[in-house]
Scaffold this motif. Structure first.
Motif, mmCIF file in Angstrom:
data_model
loop_
_atom_site.group_PDB
_atom_site.id
_atom_site.type_symbol
_atom_site.label_atom_id
_atom_site.label_comp_id
_atom_site.label_asym_id
_atom_site.label_seq_id
_atom_site.Cartn_x
_atom_site.Cartn_y
_atom_site.Cartn_z
ATOM 1 N N ASN A 138 7.726 6.679 -20.137
ATOM 2 C CA ASN A 138 6.656 7.213 -20.594
ATOM 3 C C ASN A 138 5.457 7.404 -19.747
ATOM 4 O O ASN A 138 5.374 6.584 -18.985
ATOM 5 C CB ASN A 138 6.185 6.449 -21.936
ATOM 6 N N ASP A 139 4.970 8.563 -19.805
ATOM 7 C CA ASP A 139 3.710 9.141 -18.837
ATOM 8 C C ASP A 139 4.182 9.038 -17.485
ATOM 9 O O ASP A 139 3.289 8.712 -16.722
ATOM 10 C CB ASP A 139 2.488 8.086 -19.457
ATOM 11 N N LYS A 140 5.482 9.232 -17.101
ATOM 12 C CA LYS A 140 5.705 9.329 -15.908
ATOM 13 C C LYS A 140 6.710 10.625 -15.719
ATOM 14 O O LYS A 140 7.584 10.903 -16.595
ATOM 15 C CB LYS A 140 6.584 7.887 -15.534
ATOM 16 N N SER A 141 6.676 11.004 -14.413
ATOM 17 C CA SER A 141 7.441 12.076 -14.035
ATOM 18 C C SER A 141 8.791 11.526 -13.893
ATOM 19 O O SER A 141 9.230 10.541 -13.162
ATOM 20 C CB SER A 141 6.958 12.877 -12.664
ATOM 21 N N PHE B 6 2.378 0.498 -13.608
ATOM 22 C CA PHE B 6 3.330 1.786 -13.190
ATOM 23 C C PHE B 6 4.624 1.230 -12.755
ATOM 24 O O PHE B 6 5.904 1.240 -13.133
ATOM 25 C CB PHE B 6 2.800 2.622 -12.440
ATOM 26 N N LEU B 7 4.711 0.331 -11.614
ATOM 27 C CA LEU B 7 5.932 -0.421 -11.013
ATOM 28 C C LEU B 7 6.786 -0.989 -12.225
ATOM 29 O O LEU B 7 7.846 -1.081 -12.113
ATOM 30 C CB LEU B 7 5.461 -1.069 -9.852
ATOM 31 N N ILE B 8 6.155 -2.229 -12.869
ATOM 32 C CA ILE B 8 6.589 -2.876 -13.858
ATOM 33 C C ILE B 8 7.378 -2.005 -14.765
ATOM 34 O O ILE B 8 8.435 -2.326 -15.462
ATOM 35 C CB ILE B 8 5.610 -3.928 -14.388
ATOM 36 N N ASP B 9 6.617 -0.973 -15.423
ATOM 37 C CA ASP B 9 7.314 -0.002 -16.371
ATOM 38 C C ASP B 9 8.655 0.480 -15.913
ATOM 39 O O ASP B 9 9.668 0.804 -16.405
ATOM 40 C CB ASP B 9 6.168 1.008 -16.495
ATOM 41 N N LEU B 10 8.573 1.089 -14.564
ATOM 42 C CA LEU B 10 9.773 1.761 -14.134
ATOM 43 C C LEU B 10 10.758 0.376 -13.778
ATOM 44 O O LEU B 10 12.040 0.749 -14.263
ATOM 45 C CB LEU B 10 9.453 2.090 -12.542
ATOM 46 N N ALA B 11 10.479 -0.770 -13.522
ATOM 47 C CA ALA B 11 11.296 -1.854 -13.499
ATOM 48 C C ALA B 11 11.979 -2.055 -14.554
ATOM 49 O O ALA B 11 13.066 -2.521 -14.998
ATOM 50 C CB ALA B 11 10.640 -3.314 -12.990
ATOM 51 N N SER C 215 6.821 7.956 -5.511
ATOM 52 C CA SER C 215 6.616 9.565 -5.504
ATOM 53 C C SER C 215 7.725 10.209 -4.636
ATOM 54 O O SER C 215 8.078 11.229 -5.060
ATOM 55 C CB SER C 215 5.124 9.764 -4.883
ATOM 56 N N SER C 216 8.005 10.100 -3.598
ATOM 57 C CA SER C 216 8.973 10.440 -2.728
ATOM 58 C C SER C 216 10.387 10.692 -3.392
ATOM 59 O O SER C 216 11.003 11.558 -3.154
ATOM 60 C CB SER C 216 9.074 9.768 -1.411
ATOM 61 N N ILE C 217 10.648 9.537 -4.510
ATOM 62 C CA ILE C 217 11.968 9.691 -5.112
ATOM 63 C C ILE C 217 11.735 10.113 -6.244
ATOM 64 O O ILE C 217 12.800 10.231 -7.305
ATOM 65 C CB ILE C 217 12.497 8.516 -5.120
ATOM 66 N N SER D 51 0.766 -1.193 -0.042
ATOM 67 C CA SER D 51 -0.009 -0.123 0.028
ATOM 68 C C SER D 51 0.801 1.112 -0.001
ATOM 69 O O SER D 51 0.432 2.460 -0.267
ATOM 70 C CB SER D 51 -0.900 -0.151 1.330
ATOM 71 N N GLU D 52 2.230 1.182 0.455
ATOM 72 C CA GLU D 52 2.942 2.086 0.612
ATOM 73 C C GLU D 52 3.913 2.469 -0.768
ATOM 74 O O GLU D 52 4.819 3.322 -0.668
ATOM 75 C CB GLU D 52 3.849 2.307 1.766
ATOM 76 N N ALA D 53 3.711 1.486 -1.569
ATOM 77 C CA ALA D 53 4.906 1.629 -2.891
ATOM 78 C C ALA D 53 4.521 2.937 -3.625
ATOM 79 O O ALA D 53 5.707 3.421 -4.211
ATOM 80 C CB ALA D 53 4.646 0.299 -3.746
ATOM 81 N N MET D 54 3.414 3.275 -3.841
ATOM 82 C CA MET D 54 3.368 4.322 -4.872
ATOM 83 C C MET D 54 3.954 5.717 -4.198
ATOM 84 O O MET D 54 4.159 6.584 -4.615
ATOM 85 C CB MET D 54 1.968 4.541 -5.121
ATOM 86 N N LEU D 55 3.579 5.911 -2.731
ATOM 87 C CA LEU D 55 4.036 6.812 -1.918
ATOM 88 C C LEU D 55 5.711 6.920 -1.774
ATOM 89 O O LEU D 55 6.349 7.869 -1.984
ATOM 90 C CB LEU D 55 3.749 6.890 -0.622
ATOM 91 N N TYR D 56 6.413 5.680 -1.766
ATOM 92 C CA TYR D 56 7.782 5.782 -1.710
ATOM 93 C C TYR D 56 8.246 6.162 -3.271
ATOM 94 O O TYR D 56 9.196 6.891 -3.300
ATOM 95 C CB TYR D 56 8.238 4.253 -1.641
#
Length: 789
Positions: free
Chosen positions: A446-449, A436-441, A421-423, A414-419
């Motif tokens: 794309n479509d992400k800050s 979203f997480l798999i795209d980052l991995a 966002s914090s970085i 539940s805190e993965a998105m917050l983490y």
């Protein structure tokens, strides 16, 4: 009270008396004289369930203008049609909540309750202002409610409801077990990769992963394909143990031991089950083989039925599992059967490798909910997941995000998105968190800050090398995520691992006090495996294709040698060719059937042996003995057709001796096929070698070549074709006893064979039966029980 439906509004004055209030409510034409509380069985209205039965099915209490207040009931047929019409406009009231006002509930809560009830209807809303209910009216409502429950107790449940209820799984009711906390720190696993020029390099499949999971939690290992999820799962479950592993894995702060193996359940990604066994048979045989010996057979069977009920498999318990070429249960049901196989033993740790792969989102959610129920019973659950839906993602307690073998995040799901966002990494559009997480991995931004540190790094490289402005590469994103995790999270998680695990005094930390006794005895294992093998393989051995093949071959042979005799030397040689064909056919056929046995069952054997379900010797003996009845059915039909069509020796002793000879040939040839299949465990290689061996045995069988060179003469004595052919000739053209003066005995062909008594040939076939099977057992003994993953 005010009831609204679309543009039609009907107002009714609220009576001071509860009875009058209900009369006003049920008097509205838009409500159509019926107020009821819906439940999961509301589908029963369409099936015409009677009012008494329907009232019993409802979660609350059903009120009708005529039935609730002691008036005459309508006929079931009218009620059925009445209920169908009332679906268009329904007013929902929960009498249980109304009655509970006497216990101190405010009228504002009553209004809220009515508002909630109206929200589930088709466009109705309630407004309750200034309603006053006397204590006597409430007591009357309680009396009516109790009378209705008494009447419902005597009514029978409709069959339709029973069918619906059987489809709904019960909550997992699991007895307490040893709670085990799993911790792992700096876990690494490497493999040696050979280069093009014989150079070897090391590649880390898992690189410095740290984490923990405790009883009652579900840990998800998520990441792109090739990220190391399955390897990490195998490491944590103790299925990989070699010199290429480093780091620490502890179970209640203790290292892995053999005693722990029976406390671990592992569900493979591929559903390895016997396709021709039913759901009930599969789980029952697993219970008989795996549960402790202190339980009786009846208790083990009841345990299997409990698992079927808990997993919602009651509807399909008598349906075969099915497979690639056999139609059976659905993929979700097959996955639940595999989970049931593991939770039979009530394991403390349950590992699952992508249990939702290939399933639709609803079925996948049901599987994850089952895992949550298992975890709530005090178990520790670890599962890999590829790309879950948002609903599935929210079901996980903890999450490890992996990329290229490294850990990119560990913590609460539940805190993965917050983490992230914090970085500085967050989605710019609405997106599934897992996506979203798999795209980052994968390094896809794309479509992400993009975090400012990463932008600065890219700008610096662009200016330094004077190249065109470029975007962050996947490698840059990956390195940034790894660095951010090691800086902000890794040290904190490692400190948490230093806290010791507290285990209640009633449990022994090593599990010695709660260790299970070994299951059934060797003989019981043999008996269970024998009947399981007989049920599973009867479909293959007695398939329409195989039966048709044997019967057609017998008819063709019978027609070609129709009513042959041995009245002359030429006719005798024709019959001898028939006997040679029989020896070759029943040598060739069993070899190529048996070759497929162990290569096809390798995954199942490895899976069951890895959890010590039975002894290899019990399995091997049961496998051979269960094949015998099936192997001997078709030869009987073949010989019955051929023997009398051809007109061989009319003697009961000759017929049964011929049958016995063919049996010996089949069993010895089958042993050769089993040995070749077990030696290679590869169907292509095994069939290639078997073709060469069978052809050699056929050529050395004494029919094509009479004078074999001395240096290859030994091939003749290890050929089952040779010994079978000589025995059949001996039976048909015996030159000892009263028939010694017959035409066959005087034939130069028979005299040249020097048949003898036939004891040597029979002894050779019996020896082959045991030698080939002994070699097969040794090959199986040396087989590496690799994971099927």
């Amino acid at each position: 009270m005010e009831v609204k439906q679309g543009l039609v509004t009907t107002k009714a004055k609220v009576s001071e008396n509860f009875d009058e209030t209900v009369e006003d409510m049920v008097g509205l034409k838009t409500v159509q004289d019926h107020i009821y509380v819906p439940s999961r069985t509301s589908r029963g209205k369409i099936m015409g369930i009677t009012r008494e039965g329907h009232e019993k099915l409802e979660a609350g209490v059903s009120l009708g203008r005529k039935s609730s207040f002691g008036r005459k009931l309508e006929s079931p047929s009218k009620i059925g049609s009445h209920m169908k019409k009332s679906m268009s406009a329904q007013c929902l009231v929960d009498i249980d909540e109304l009655v509970s006002i006497n216990g101190g509930r405010s009228f504002s809560e009553v209004e809220s309750m009515l508002s909630r009830a109206s929200s589930t209807s088709l466009g109705f809303s309630f407004s309750l202002d200034g309603v006053a209910m006397l204590r006597d009216d409430i007591s009357e409502a309680v009396r009516l409610k109790n009378n209705k429950h008494e009447n419902d107790a005597t009514s029978e449940l409709p069959t339709a409801y029973e069918d619906l209820d059987s489809e709904i799984p019960k909550k997992i009711q699991v007895e307490p077990t040893l709670p085990i906390s799993l911790k792992f720190q700096d876990l690494k696993y490497k493999v040696v990769v050979k280069g093009r020029k014989s150079s070897e390099t090391e590649k880390y499949i898992v690189n410095g992963v740290t984490g923990s999971v405790h009883p009652g939690e579900v840990l998800a290992l998520m990441g792109p394909s090739g990220g190391g999820k399955t390897t990490l799962l195998n490491l944590l479950s103790g299925r990989v143990n070699n010199n290429n592993t480093s780091g620490y894995i502890t179970y209640n702060d203790q290292s892995y031991s053999k005693l722990l193996r029976q406390r671990i359940g592992f569900v493979l990604q591929d559903d390895i089950v016997f396709p021709h066994l039913t759901v009930k048979e599969t789980l029952t045989y697993a219970a008989l083989l795996r549960l402790p010996n202190k339980l009786t057979k009846q208790q083990k069977e009841e345990r299997a039925m409990d698992i079927i009920s808990e997993l919602g498999l009651g509807r399909c318990q008598d349906t075969i599992i099915g497979g690639a070429f056999v139609r059976g249960i659905s993929g979700g049901e097959r996955k639940r059967v595999c989970i049931g196989n593991e939770i039979l033993l009530n394991p403390s740790l349950l590992f699952l490798d992508e249990p939702t792969s290939g399933l639709d989102s609803t079925t996948a959610l049901r599987i994850i909910e089952i895992l949550h129920d298992i975890a709530k019973a005090g178990k520790t659950v670890v599962t890999t997941i590829h790309q879950p839906s948002s609903r599935l993602f929210n079901k996980f307690d903890k999450l490890i995000l992996m990329g290229k073998g490294s850990c990119l995040y560990f913590g609460k799901a539940s805190e993965a998105m917050l983490y992230f966002s914090s970085i500085g990494c967050s989605p710019l559009i609405a997106m599934n968190p897992a996506e979203f997480l798999i795209d980052l991995a994968n390094g896809n931004i794309n479509d992400k800050s993009i975090p400012s540190e990463l932008e600065d790094k890219v700008s610096l490289v662009t200016q330094e090398f004077q190249i065109e402005e470029r975007r962050s590469s996947p490698v840059d994103v990956y390195e940034y995520l790894v660095g951010a995790y090691e800086t902000k999270v890794a040290d904190i998680e490692k400190e948490k691992l230093l806290k010791p695990v507290v285990v209640e005094d009633k449990w022994d930390v090593l599990g010695m006090s709660n260790s299970r006794e070994w299951g059934p005895s060797w003989w019981e294992q043999y008996s269970i495996l024998f009947w399981r093998g007989l049920k599973e393989r009867r479909h293959d051995y007695l398939s329409c294709v195989r039966v048709t093949q044997v019967i057609l071959t017998a008819i063709i042979v019978g027609l070609l040698w129709w009513k042959s005799d041995a009245s002359s030397n030429i006719k005798l040689q024709d019959q001898a060719r028939l006997l040679f064909f029989i020896s070759v056919f029943w040598g060739f056929f069993p070899v190529f059937t048996a070759i497929f046995t162990f290569p096809q069952e390798r995954a199942m054997l490895a899976k069951e042996r890895s959890v010590a379900m039975y002894k290899l010797s019990a399995y091997f003996m049961a496998r051979n003995m269960s094949d015998l009845p099936l192997d001997l059915i078709l030869p009987i039909f073949f010989l019955l057709v051929v023997y009398f069509m051809v007109g061989l020796k009319h003697s009961s002793s000759a017929f049964f001796l011929s049958m016995l000879t063919i049996f010996l040939s089949i069993i010895s040839a089958q042993g050769l096929g089993l040995a070749i299949g077990a030696a290679f465990m590869d169907v292509k290689k095994a069939t290639t070698l078997a073709s060469v061996i069978v052809m050699t045995f056929m050529l050395a069988g004494g029919f094509f070549v009479q004078s074999v060179p001395a240096f290859v003469l030994w091939i003749r004595y290890i050929s089952f074709n040779y010994h079978t052919y000589r025995l059949l000739l001996k039976i048909q053209y015996s030159c000892s006893g009263p028939g010694s003066g017959s035409v066959p005995c005087k034939s130069p062909f028979v005299k040249g064979l020097e048949l003898g008594s036939g004891g040597g040939e029979a002894a050779a076939l019996i020896a082959m039966i045991f030698v080939y099977r002994f070699l097969t057992y040794l090959f199986l003994r040396n087989m590496k029980l690799r994971s099927a993953a």
